[in-house]
Design an enzyme around this catalytic site. Sequence first.
Site, PDB file in Angstrom:
ATOM      1  N   THR A 220      29.517   5.923 112.735  1.00  0.00           N
ATOM      2  CA  THR A 220      29.225   7.307 113.110  1.00  0.00           C
ATOM      3  C   THR A 220      30.076   7.761 114.290  1.00  0.00           C
ATOM      4  OG1 THR A 220      27.567   8.635 114.295  1.00  0.00           O
ATOM      5  CG2 THR A 220      27.201   6.288 114.233  1.00  0.00           C
TER       6      THR A 220
ATOM      7  N   SER B 179      21.438   6.479 121.408  1.00  0.00           N
ATOM      8  CA  SER B 179      20.147   6.105 120.808  1.00  0.00           C
ATOM      9  C   SER B 179      20.259   4.664 120.327  1.00  0.00           C
ATOM     10  CB  SER B 179      19.811   6.998 119.610  1.00  0.00           C
ATOM     11  OG  SER B 179      20.619   6.650 118.497  1.00  0.00           O
TER      12      SER B 179
ATOM     13  N   TYR C  92      19.765   3.680 117.367  1.00  0.00           N
ATOM     14  CA  TYR C  92      20.554   3.742 116.134  1.00  0.00           C
ATOM     15  C   TYR C  92      22.051   3.699 116.417  1.00  0.00           C
ATOM     16  CZ  TYR C  92      23.361   6.244 112.740  1.00  0.00           C
ATOM     17  OH  TYR C  92      24.385   6.629 111.922  1.00  0.00           O
ATOM     18  N   HIS C  93      22.506   4.580 117.292  1.00  0.00           N
ATOM     19  CA  HIS C  93      23.937   4.596 117.586  1.00  0.00           C
ATOM     20  C   HIS C  93      24.390   3.271 118.197  1.00  0.00           C
ATOM     21  CE1 HIS C  93      23.274   9.071 117.431  1.00  0.00           C
ATOM     22  NE2 HIS C  93      24.374   8.969 116.733  1.00  0.00           N
TER      23      HIS C  93
ATOM     24  N   LYS D 138      25.375   0.752 115.712  1.00  0.00           N
ATOM     25  CA  LYS D 138      26.705   0.999 115.129  1.00  0.00           C
ATOM     26  C   LYS D 138      27.805   0.498 116.068  1.00  0.00           C
ATOM     27  CE  LYS D 138      25.442   3.274 111.341  1.00  0.00           C
ATOM     28  NZ  LYS D 138      25.852   3.027 109.952  1.00  0.00           N
TER      29      LYS D 138
HETATM   30  N1  LIG Z   1      23.975  11.341 106.760  1.00  0.00           N
HETATM   31  C1  LIG Z   1      24.821  11.547 107.750  1.00  0.00           C
HETATM   32  O1  LIG Z   1      24.989  12.669 108.248  1.00  0.00           O
HETATM   33  C2  LIG Z   1      25.621  10.412 108.292  1.00  0.00           C
HETATM   34  C3  LIG Z   1      26.529  10.661 109.323  1.00  0.00           C
HETATM   35  C4  LIG Z   1      27.245   9.594 109.881  1.00  0.00           C
HETATM   36  C5  LIG Z   1      27.058   8.318 109.395  1.00  0.00           C
HETATM   37  N2  LIG Z   1      26.166   8.090 108.391  1.00  0.00           N
HETATM   38  C6  LIG Z   1      25.997   6.704 107.956  1.00  0.00           C
HETATM   39  O2  LIG Z   1      26.117   6.633 106.560  1.00  0.00           O
HETATM   40  C7  LIG Z   1      25.202   5.686 106.034  1.00  0.00           C
HETATM   41  C8  LIG Z   1      24.362   6.334 104.972  1.00  0.00           C
HETATM   42  O3  LIG Z   1      23.659   7.447 105.537  1.00  0.00           O
HETATM   43  P1  LIG Z   1      22.649   8.270 104.658  1.00  0.00           P
HETATM   44  O4  LIG Z   1      22.522   9.602 105.280  1.00  0.00           O
HETATM   45  O5  LIG Z   1      23.025   8.147 103.252  1.00  0.00           O
HETATM   46  O6  LIG Z   1      21.299   7.465 104.966  1.00  0.00           O
HETATM   47  P2  LIG Z   1      20.078   7.179 103.968  1.00  0.00           P
HETATM   48  O7  LIG Z   1      18.967   6.689 104.837  1.00  0.00           O
HETATM   49  O8  LIG Z   1      19.821   8.344 103.091  1.00  0.00           O
HETATM   50  O9  LIG Z   1      20.645   5.978 103.077  1.00  0.00           O
HETATM   51  C9  LIG Z   1      20.663   4.651 103.502  1.00  0.00           C
HETATM   52  C10 LIG Z   1      20.217   3.805 102.329  1.00  0.00           C
HETATM   53  O10 LIG Z   1      20.273   2.428 102.709  1.00  0.00           O
HETATM   54  C11 LIG Z   1      19.115   1.778 102.255  1.00  0.00           C
HETATM   55  N3  LIG Z   1      18.893   0.609 103.130  1.00  0.00           N
HETATM   56  C12 LIG Z   1      18.588   0.580 104.449  1.00  0.00           C
HETATM   57  N4  LIG Z   1      18.444  -0.680 104.878  1.00  0.00           N
HETATM   58  C13 LIG Z   1      18.679  -1.483 103.820  1.00  0.00           C
HETATM   59  C14 LIG Z   1      18.662  -2.905 103.628  1.00  0.00           C
HETATM   60  N5  LIG Z   1      18.365  -3.744 104.650  1.00  0.00           N
HETATM   61  N6  LIG Z   1      18.937  -3.407 102.400  1.00  0.00           N
HETATM   62  C15 LIG Z   1      19.213  -2.560 101.371  1.00  0.00           C
HETATM   63  N7  LIG Z   1      19.244  -1.212 101.486  1.00  0.00           N
HETATM   64  C16 LIG Z   1      18.970  -0.685 102.706  1.00  0.00           C
HETATM   65  C17 LIG Z   1      18.021   2.825 102.324  1.00  0.00           C
HETATM   66  O11 LIG Z   1      16.942   2.535 101.456  1.00  0.00           O
HETATM   67  C18 LIG Z   1      18.783   4.087 101.927  1.00  0.00           C
HETATM   68  O12 LIG Z   1      18.704   4.323 100.537  1.00  0.00           O
HETATM   69  C19 LIG Z   1      24.362   5.195 107.206  1.00  0.00           C
HETATM   70  O13 LIG Z   1      24.803   3.936 107.625  1.00  0.00           O
HETATM   71  C20 LIG Z   1      24.614   6.220 108.275  1.00  0.00           C
HETATM   72  O14 LIG Z   1      24.556   5.642 109.545  1.00  0.00           O
HETATM   73  C21 LIG Z   1      25.455   9.098 107.842  1.00  0.00           C
END
Ligand SMILES: NC(=O)c1ccc[n+]([C@@H]2O[C@H](COP(=O)([O-])OP(=O)(O)OC[C@H]3O[C@@H](n4cnc5c(N)ncnc54)[C@H](O)[C@@H]3O)[C@@H](O)[C@H]2O)c1
Lengths: 409, 409
Positions: free
Chosen positions: A146, A188, A190-191, A194
């Site tokens: 991120t 945070s 979370y961050h 990462k």
């Molecule tokens: N959505 C955004 O705006 C955004 C921005 C920057 C980075 N990201 C990164 O992109 C990635 C996906 O984001 P997203 O918005 O799709 O999130 P999301 O929560 O919708 O999807 C994450 C998926 O991973 C699965 N998951 C989590 N832990 C798991 C585990 N231990 N084993 C198997 N599956 C697992 C969850 O069930 C979920 O389906 C994340 O890592 C997030 O940090 C997202």
Amino acid sequence: MNNIVVIGGDGFCGWPTSLHLSRRGYDVTIVDNLSRRRIDDDLGAQSLTPITTIEDRITAWEEVSGRTIRFEMLDVAQEFDRLVSLLAELKPEAVVHFGEQRAAPYSMRGLTEKRYTVDNNINATHNLLAAIAGLDLDTHVVHLGTMGVYGYDGDGLEIPEGYQKVKVTGDDGTEFDREILYPTNPGSVYHMTKSMDQLLFQFYAKNDRMRITDLHQGIVWGTQTPETKLDERLINRFDYDGDYGTVLNRFLMQAAVGHPLTVHGTGGQTRAFIHIRDTVKCIQLAIENPPAHGDRVVIRNQMAETLRVRDLAELVANMTGVQVAYVNNPRNEAAENDLRVSNKSFRDLGLNPMTLQDGLLEETVEIAEKYSDRYVPQTVSAGSLWTKFQKPGVVSEVQRFHVPHRIAV
Amino acid sequence: MNNIVVIGGDGFCGWPTSLHLSRRGYDVTIVDNLSRRRIDDDLGAQSLTPITTIEDRITAWEEVSGRTIRFEMLDVAQEFDRLVSLLAELKPEAVVHFGEQRAAPYSMRGLTEKRYTVDNNINATHNLLAAIAGLDLDTHVVHLGTMGVYGYDGDGLEIPEGYQKVKVTGDDGTEFDREILYPTNPGSVYHMTKSMDQLLFQFYAKNDRMRITDLHQGIVWGTQTPETKLDERLINRFDYDGDYGTVLNRFLMQAAVGHPLTVHGTGGQTRAFIHIRDTVKCIQLAIENPPAHGDRVVIRNQMAETLRVRDLAELVANMTGVQVAYVNNPRNEAAENDLRVSNKSFRDLGLNPMTLQDGLLEETVEIAEKYSDRYVPQTVSAGSLWTKFQKPGVVSEVQRFHVPHRIAV
Ligand SMILES: NC(=O)c1ccc[n+]([C@@H]2O[C@H](COP(=O)([O-])OP(=O)(O)OC[C@H]3O[C@@H](n4cnc5c(N)ncnc54)[C@H](O)[C@@H]3O)[C@@H](O)[C@H]2O)c1
Ligand SMILES: NC(=O)c1ccc[n+]([C@@H]2O[C@H](COP(=O)([O-])OP(=O)(O)OC[C@H]3O[C@@H](n4cnc5c(N)ncnc54)[C@H](O)[C@@H]3O)[C@@H](O)[C@H]2O)c1
């Protein structure tokens, strides 16, 4: 060698990525433990859009495209042996790793969520790397990081793509040039995970000559991609709750139900954005442009534009006719910040991303307004960031969390 | 407010630290899951010195000093609720955190050890921080990190105490001064966890205004402190096996049994050293000089001197009359490296550390020779760093580990 594993492939980014790659001829296996759906249940929240079960999604995709996606219900952080078996069987060309707890506010709710976020995210990432190293696979790891790891207290300098050129001065005044991992300043838990992931990648790229791409993504907006639009059963999720909803999605919902858009403070915080359609394209570009063995981790900033929160509000207001209401900022964050971000790496690969200006109307009409009858107003005030810490035999204690960035991801 | 919790207080550094602090009037509670003793059993290794059980140690201390040390058998990484109860009860002035898997070679043995090291170390550290934050305690966290996070491919510049001053150049050529966490370059999974710990500390110091001291320690040598000498039941451990033994301890054992000292390559790698007596003094100094609330993490380099491995061998050889044998270096590391390290912070607090030159004879006579009948020659070749990766249904795969630093810790 055309196998791609998408960890977290049932999620907001992972599902459209899986379809995008499947349509382009990759054999996609989704690995997901469906924890995100469980968290929605726990929070009493749900996607504005009526997402179907993963089984129905996959069936619909088969009907629509004639292509098969395999699904493995598997916790990457917990079920190491099953992960190893799967990777040994598939020997994937790439693993796209979305499988982490990704909401900053959620990660700051309380001790359980903090500990879950650290334990889940670090072990998920490390298990993946250890498994690939242990099997001696030639798999390219594409991870979603991120923009938030950079921290937002920008000093006006452009944020480079992962590595920072610096000068270090020796005792005798001689200057040395170095290029280092950008010093992170996560806001945070979370961050923070990462940032920690980056050290895992650095180590495995160096020690095992693993090929790793880390994508530092901005806030993803938009809901649909060409593939998810092919059938309503394929629809992507739209989160608007206080934990997983982004500031834009909350503006869109306020507008859809005729509420003024609430902007905290001056709305001067700048954030980076990218549309989900460009996210899926970026992932494909990343897969198709892997680092060489022995290269350091390739870090690409995955974002299209930066915008101040108040400009985002004005954009939504102009489009929908609702008002903007400026309220006090309960959070501990810089009132105004600047954010200049390099995205040269994806532009050089041909990315020509969509802007909010261009795509926001569609999002308003086809998602926020169309599904507004499913909207459940949820009260998420800054107060929810005070957590009661209670356990039997321990006098209950109250903990104050400082959440610099309530904007998720 | 005189309570000190020593996590890992049954270990090599933790036990003498507990006695040192107890003797100086602190009320010490040792928290340990005795995992280190279990690992010895698993490896078929044991301390050269005849260490007694933790119960016997504590009884002996009570007899000798009249002071009580409390022991809690508790896994900090796993038993969060018990940790919280204990901290809520004790409200300690400081927690000294030694409770991690600390051997680099062990952390590189295979997948199980890699995963254990990451899971144990990160969750132990994070649980501690989350518990203190959640209870809103004013506890000062004193953590043992390692010089190894800096990486050893030094460029001749002095290694500062945790933070590096750098210059960053803007687009228009203007230079900005920054002080950043020293960019780490860990050489093993163990060292990597210590780099990751730094990010945990940075976050909790910033977000929760927690007072945290991180001690970047060199290789600890020596066995006894004034307190552990008071009764043989108090004796400290002396590790010489391929995983937990340091290069010095292996030289001492070779000398004690009349073997030539085997130096790999040119023996040109430089390492930092500190005697266990100074370790315990440093911990006390760190406890008594906490950061203020809101301060960044205080990082102190805890080491007395740096020495090349061949100079260390010569020192032992001169003292004991054995020969030095130079053999091929099976490891992937720079043949010669320089290491200049600042330890100004502890010197300013009055530390006047013992050198190898001064203390090595005592170590030879009172430990290595005295207990040489307990010596079990163990064959630990570089081959043990190739690991068979086997699981049912998966074709067995062999993994190559590059371990740049076989010298533990
Ligand atoms: N959505 C955004 O705006 C955004 C921005 C920057 C980075 N990201 C990164 O992109 C990635 C996906 O984001 P997203 O918005 O799709 O999130 P999301 O929560 O919708 O999807 C994450 C998926 O991973 C699965 N998951 C989590 N832990 C798991 C585990 N231990 N084993 C198997 N599956 C697992 C969850 O069930 C979920 O389906 C994340 O890592 C997030 O940090 C997202
Ligand atoms: N010994 C050295 O030369 C040296 C050098 C630099 C840094 N350090 C650091 O100092 C610390 C102590 O080192 P040491 O040599 O005493 O190691 P050690 O292995 O002898 O002691 C560590 C103790 O922590 C305990 N422990 C581990 N995980 C635990 C958990 N989850 N819960 C409770 N207890 C747990 C072990 O049982 C052991 O008694 C380590 O963190 C190490 O990284 C040591």
